[in-house]
Design a protein around this motif. Structure first.
Motif, mmCIF file in Angstrom:
data_model
loop_
_atom_site.group_PDB
_atom_site.id
_atom_site.type_symbol
_atom_site.label_atom_id
_atom_site.label_comp_id
_atom_site.label_asym_id
_atom_site.label_seq_id
_atom_site.Cartn_x
_atom_site.Cartn_y
_atom_site.Cartn_z
ATOM 1 N N ASN A 1 0.802 -1.231 0.000
ATOM 2 C CA ASN A 1 0.000 0.000 0.000
ATOM 3 C C ASN A 1 0.831 1.275 0.000
ATOM 4 O O ASN A 1 0.344 2.338 0.335
ATOM 5 N N VAL A 2 2.104 1.148 -0.345
ATOM 6 C CA VAL A 2 2.974 2.322 -0.352
ATOM 7 C C VAL A 2 3.073 2.884 -1.765
ATOM 8 O O VAL A 2 3.268 2.140 -2.729
ATOM 9 N N GLU A 3 2.906 4.189 -1.860
ATOM 10 C CA GLU A 3 3.072 4.860 -3.157
ATOM 11 C C GLU A 3 4.565 4.958 -3.488
ATOM 12 O O GLU A 3 5.347 5.383 -2.637
ATOM 13 N N PRO A 4 4.983 4.593 -4.687
ATOM 14 C CA PRO A 4 6.404 4.747 -5.014
ATOM 15 C C PRO A 4 6.809 6.214 -5.070
ATOM 16 O O PRO A 4 6.022 7.061 -5.488
ATOM 17 N N LEU A 5 8.022 6.504 -4.608
ATOM 18 C CA LEU A 5 8.511 7.877 -4.663
ATOM 19 C C LEU A 5 9.336 8.044 -5.943
ATOM 20 O O LEU A 5 10.374 7.410 -6.093
ATOM 21 N N THR A 6 8.833 8.841 -6.840
ATOM 22 C CA THR A 6 9.549 8.991 -8.108
ATOM 23 C C THR A 6 10.437 10.220 -8.106
ATOM 24 O O THR A 6 11.427 10.280 -8.809
ATOM 25 N N SER A 7 10.073 11.221 -7.296
ATOM 26 C CA SER A 7 10.924 12.401 -7.201
ATOM 27 C C SER A 7 10.755 13.040 -5.840
ATOM 28 O O SER A 7 9.633 13.138 -5.335
ATOM 29 N N VAL A 8 11.882 13.456 -5.236
ATOM 30 C CA VAL A 8 11.779 14.106 -3.929
ATOM 31 C C VAL A 8 11.331 15.557 -4.071
ATOM 32 O O VAL A 8 10.860 16.166 -3.130
ATOM 33 N N ALA A 9 11.501 16.105 -5.263
ATOM 34 C CA ALA A 9 11.111 17.495 -5.497
ATOM 35 C C ALA A 9 9.648 17.522 -5.909
ATOM 36 O O ALA A 9 9.292 17.080 -6.988
ATOM 37 N N GLU A 10 8.818 18.019 -4.987
ATOM 38 C CA GLU A 10 7.386 17.989 -5.277
ATOM 39 C C GLU A 10 6.977 19.219 -6.096
ATOM 40 O O GLU A 10 6.251 20.085 -5.625
ATOM 41 N N THR A 11 7.452 19.296 -7.304
ATOM 42 C CA THR A 11 7.066 20.415 -8.154
ATOM 43 C C THR A 11 6.594 19.876 -9.491
ATOM 44 O O THR A 11 6.923 18.770 -9.881
ATOM 45 N N THR A 12 5.810 20.690 -10.163
ATOM 46 C CA THR A 12 5.416 20.303 -11.513
ATOM 47 C C THR A 12 6.392 20.965 -12.479
ATOM 48 O O THR A 12 6.967 22.006 -12.184
ATOM 49 N N LEU A 13 6.581 20.353 -13.597
ATOM 50 C CA LEU A 13 7.532 20.889 -14.556
ATOM 51 C C LEU A 13 7.070 22.250 -15.058
ATOM 52 O O LEU A 13 5.898 22.454 -15.354
ATOM 53 N N LYS A 14 8.016 23.169 -15.119
ATOM 54 C CA LYS A 14 7.680 24.511 -15.612
ATOM 55 C C LYS A 14 7.587 24.503 -17.128
ATOM 56 O O LYS A 14 8.324 23.776 -17.792
ATOM 57 N N LEU A 15 6.725 25.350 -17.636
ATOM 58 C CA LEU A 15 6.624 25.484 -19.090
ATOM 59 C C LEU A 15 7.411 26.714 -19.518
ATOM 60 O O LEU A 15 7.547 27.666 -18.784
ATOM 61 N N ARG A 16 7.923 26.668 -20.735
ATOM 62 C CA ARG A 16 8.621 27.836 -21.260
ATOM 63 C C ARG A 16 8.098 28.091 -22.667
ATOM 64 O O ARG A 16 7.555 27.172 -23.305
ATOM 65 N N PRO A 17 8.231 29.309 -23.143
ATOM 66 C CA PRO A 17 7.791 29.592 -24.503
ATOM 67 C C PRO A 17 8.568 28.740 -25.497
ATOM 68 O O PRO A 17 9.763 28.497 -25.304
ATOM 69 N N ASP A 18 7.894 28.281 -26.507
ATOM 70 C CA ASP A 18 8.533 27.406 -27.492
ATOM 71 C C ASP A 18 9.269 28.265 -28.520
ATOM 72 O O ASP A 18 8.772 28.536 -29.609
ATOM 73 N N GLU A 19 10.448 28.728 -28.125
ATOM 74 C CA GLU A 19 11.205 29.607 -29.014
ATOM 75 C C GLU A 19 12.491 28.932 -29.456
ATOM 76 O O GLU A 19 13.122 28.217 -28.674
ATOM 77 N N VAL A 20 12.875 29.220 -30.674
ATOM 78 C CA VAL A 20 14.148 28.676 -31.160
ATOM 79 C C VAL A 20 15.284 29.480 -30.532
ATOM 80 O O VAL A 20 15.286 30.707 -30.557
ATOM 81 N N LYS A 21 16.207 28.765 -29.891
ATOM 82 C CA LYS A 21 17.355 29.468 -29.310
ATOM 83 C C LYS A 21 18.624 28.880 -29.908
ATOM 84 O O LYS A 21 19.496 28.405 -29.209
ATOM 85 N N SER A 22 18.651 28.854 -31.211
ATOM 86 C CA SER A 22 19.737 28.159 -31.883
ATOM 87 C C SER A 22 21.007 28.996 -31.912
ATOM 88 O O SER A 22 21.007 30.156 -32.294
ATOM 89 N N GLU A 23 22.082 28.366 -31.445
ATOM 90 C CA GLU A 23 23.374 29.010 -31.605
ATOM 91 C C GLU A 23 24.146 28.154 -32.596
ATOM 92 O O GLU A 23 23.958 26.954 -32.644
ATOM 93 N N ASN A 24 25.002 28.775 -33.318
ATOM 94 C CA ASN A 24 25.716 28.003 -34.323
ATOM 95 C C ASN A 24 26.948 27.341 -33.688
ATOM 96 O O ASN A 24 28.047 27.886 -33.701
ATOM 97 N N ILE A 25 26.705 26.164 -33.094
ATOM 98 C CA ILE A 25 27.805 25.508 -32.382
ATOM 99 C C ILE A 25 28.155 24.161 -33.027
ATOM 100 O O ILE A 25 28.764 23.310 -32.397
#
Lengths: 95, 485
Positions: A48-72
């Motif tokens: 009856n134990v829930e598995p712990l998948t992450s100790v950080a209880e946060t939801t993933l942040k979203l970011r704007p879907d922008e191209v950040k291409s550097e010529n590397i």
């Protein structure tokens, strides 16, 4: 639990690490003792134990879907063991 | 010793700000001492020439508002440093030159610090004695042929030998705290999510944290406030209010409640460790804090849990080393053969062993029995701490079950090596901050450390308690410079 040679050869294949006979024997011995140690966990009832998948209880942040291409490209290719112009070179896979 | 290299970070910063010392003078001193200390094998790659140039540049236009003005710092070779070789102690990354910088090191350079070099460590941080490094053993400055601990062994050794005023390591199961304990130095493993993992060679992603290693608690607080930052480049970085840890450092811990977990009294633990712990309890009481007996009932299951979770994540993280895009490649008759030979020749035996354990526990038919089971027990371990923290502010334990051991003493028995981390591993599994501070010596004169474990994100309290205890303990590290004779 004891890990036999056949199992070692199977996981060696899965993990893409070739091992010779001598090394396989050593691994079978080491892994057997490690798994014996690990099996201590079976003493615990965890139905009856829930598995712990992450100790950080946060939801993933979203970011704007922008191209950040550097010529590397050059910097990246520079580290490869074998390259041809802008490509990584590997042993031939298609006949 | 009154030379520059014996000064703490805080006094070096102070002297630069007062213009009593230049960055060049400091950098030169550490380089000279490092050159004379090659026998310790702490460096994998030095950056001395560059460092000296940067120091001169700094002195030409010194920005004295920075927190690390022109201070040279050597770091564990697990942090990617732009244009400076980064090996993770492995043959497979022997020739890897990162085109980018880790966030943690970037934070240091932004405050004026200068990269002195890259320090030896166990291969991919997998080890507790620095003996798995492809680049050879590291000597502990405390005594000849003694391990410095691991995996941040080169960092601990370089720090204790005064080859760098402060350093950073990484801690997945004790890799900062155990070597700190073995070398008489201070090491902090921050709360998971406090320091960005971006640009750190990954071992076990749900456990890895970078942290400061220093000569004293004040230096530790200063470096921690610099390296800890929210970073959008690490999806597990946590956006919380970070303190100015060094400014807010306070040794008044009257009324704080310190828990003593009975499960940390393990069989076969040397009496000296038990004594040290008792002394630690007295120090805490002397500071006006209250001692409370607590129970962390699942402590004994932490190591077995760790040896499923960490190898599983490692096997997945290390799948990227395939001899194609970077690193070492062995020739093969076809692609698969190339992969298998590259990984067989490129990884050392401990890394191979852990990849195989991880591959096995994640393989079809075994996932539930091992990985899922371990995640459930991990939950129980974390719940133990949650329960304990309802009644206490921090927990006091020994850092390690023994003092430093001899090189070669434990290499043939993986389990006895793993047992080194018995007191540190639960902290990583629960994602909590932990700090090891030097607290005494054993009969051989080797240092012993005490560990304080804090609540998540409560590094300030943890540092304050450590600061108060440090004052009471009055520890002095006995370094004879034997390697220079």
């Amino acid at each position: 639990m004891s890990i036999d040679l056949k199992t070692i050869k199977h996981i060696s294949k899965l993990s893409r690490i070739s091992v010779d006979e001598e090394r396989a024997n050593k691994l079978a011995k080491d892994l057997s003792s490690i798994f014996e140690f690990i099996e201590k966990l079976n003493e615990l009832k965890t139905d009856n134990v829930e598995p712990l998948t992450s100790v950080a209880e946060t939801t993933l942040k979203l970011r704007p879907d922008e191209v950040k291409s550097e010529n590397i490209r050059e910097q990246i290719i520079k580290n490869s063991p074998d390259s041809n112009e802008d490509y990584f070179v590997v042993p031939k896979v298609i006949e | 010793m009154t030379d520059i290299t014996s000064l703490s970070l805080t006094s070096l910063v102070d002297k630069v700000k007062k213009k009593e010392l230049s960055s060049e003078e400091i950098t030169k001193s550490f380089i000279e001492r490092s050159e004379k200390s090659k026998k310790l094998n702490t460096y994998i790659t030095d950056n001395f020439e560059n460092a000296l140039n940067k120091a001169k540049q700094f002195d030409e236009k010194p920005n004295l508002d920075l927190k690390l003005p022109g201070i040279p710092i050597a770091v564990k070779d697990l942090f990617c440093t732009k244009d400076v070789k980064t090996t993770a102690g492995s043959k497979i990354l022997n020739n890897f030159i990162p085109p980018y910088e880790s966030t943690v090191t970037q934070n240091m350079w932004n405050e004026g610090a200068i990269l002195l070099g890259k320090l030896n460590c166990d291969e991919f941080a997998m080890g507790s004695s620095n003996e798995t490094s492809f680049f050879g053993n590291v000597q502990n400055p405390i005594d000849e042929n003694l391990v410095p601990g691991g995996s941040s062994g080169g960092s601990a050794s370089a720090l204790a030998a005064h080859l760098t005023p402060i350093t950073i390591g990484t801690d997945t199961g004790g890799s900062i705290r155990q070597p700190a304990s073995f070398t008489g130095t201070v090491g902090l493993k921050p709360t998971y999510g406090s320091c960005s993992r971006y640009g750190i060679v990954a071992f076990a992603s749900s456990l890895d944290q970078a942290g400061p290693m220093s000569q004293n608690v004040k230096d530790c607080a200063l470096l921690h406030e610099i390296i800890s930052s929210y970073d959008s480049k690490d999806s597990t970085s946590i956006d919380f209010k970070r303190n100015e840890y060094s400014k807010e450092l306070n040794n008044n811990i009257k009324g704080k409640k310190i828990g003593i977990p009975k499960e940390y009294r393990v069989d076969g633990m040397p009496e000296e460790i038990e004594e040290l712990w008792k002394k630690g309890i007295e120090y805490v009481k002397d500071c006006g804090a209250e001692i409370i007996d607590i129970s962390l009932p699942h402590t004994n299951y932490a190591l077995p849990t760790y040896y499923i979770v960490a190898p599983a994540e490692a096997s997945s993280n290390l799948a990227r080393y395939d001899g194609v895009k970077y690193g070492f490649r062995a020739d093969g008759i076809n692609l698969i053969d190339m992969y298998e030979k590259t990984r067989s020749e490129g990884f050392g035996s401990e890394v191979q062993r852990r990849i195989m354990i991880g591959t096995y526990v994640l393989s079809s038919g075994y996932y539930d029995a091992y990985y899922l089971k371990a995640q459930k027990v991990r939950k129980l371990i974390k719940s133990d701490f949650d329960e304990a923290y309802k009644n206490v502010d921090a927990i006091l334990t020994p850092s390690t079950p023994s003092s430093a051991f001899k090189i070669g003493e434990k290499t043939n028995d993986p389990i006895s090596m793993y047992l080194n981390d018995i007191f540190t591993v639960p902290v990583n599994l629960a994602g909590l901050p932990g700090i090891s501070i030097p607290a005494g010596h054993d009969k051989k004169g080797y240092p012993l450390g005490l560990q304080l474990i804090g609540k998540a994100f409560d590094e300030q309290n943890l540092l304050n308690i450590a600061y108060a205890m440090e004052e009471k303990i009055g520890f002095e590290n006995k370094i004879s410079d034997w390697w220079m004779k």
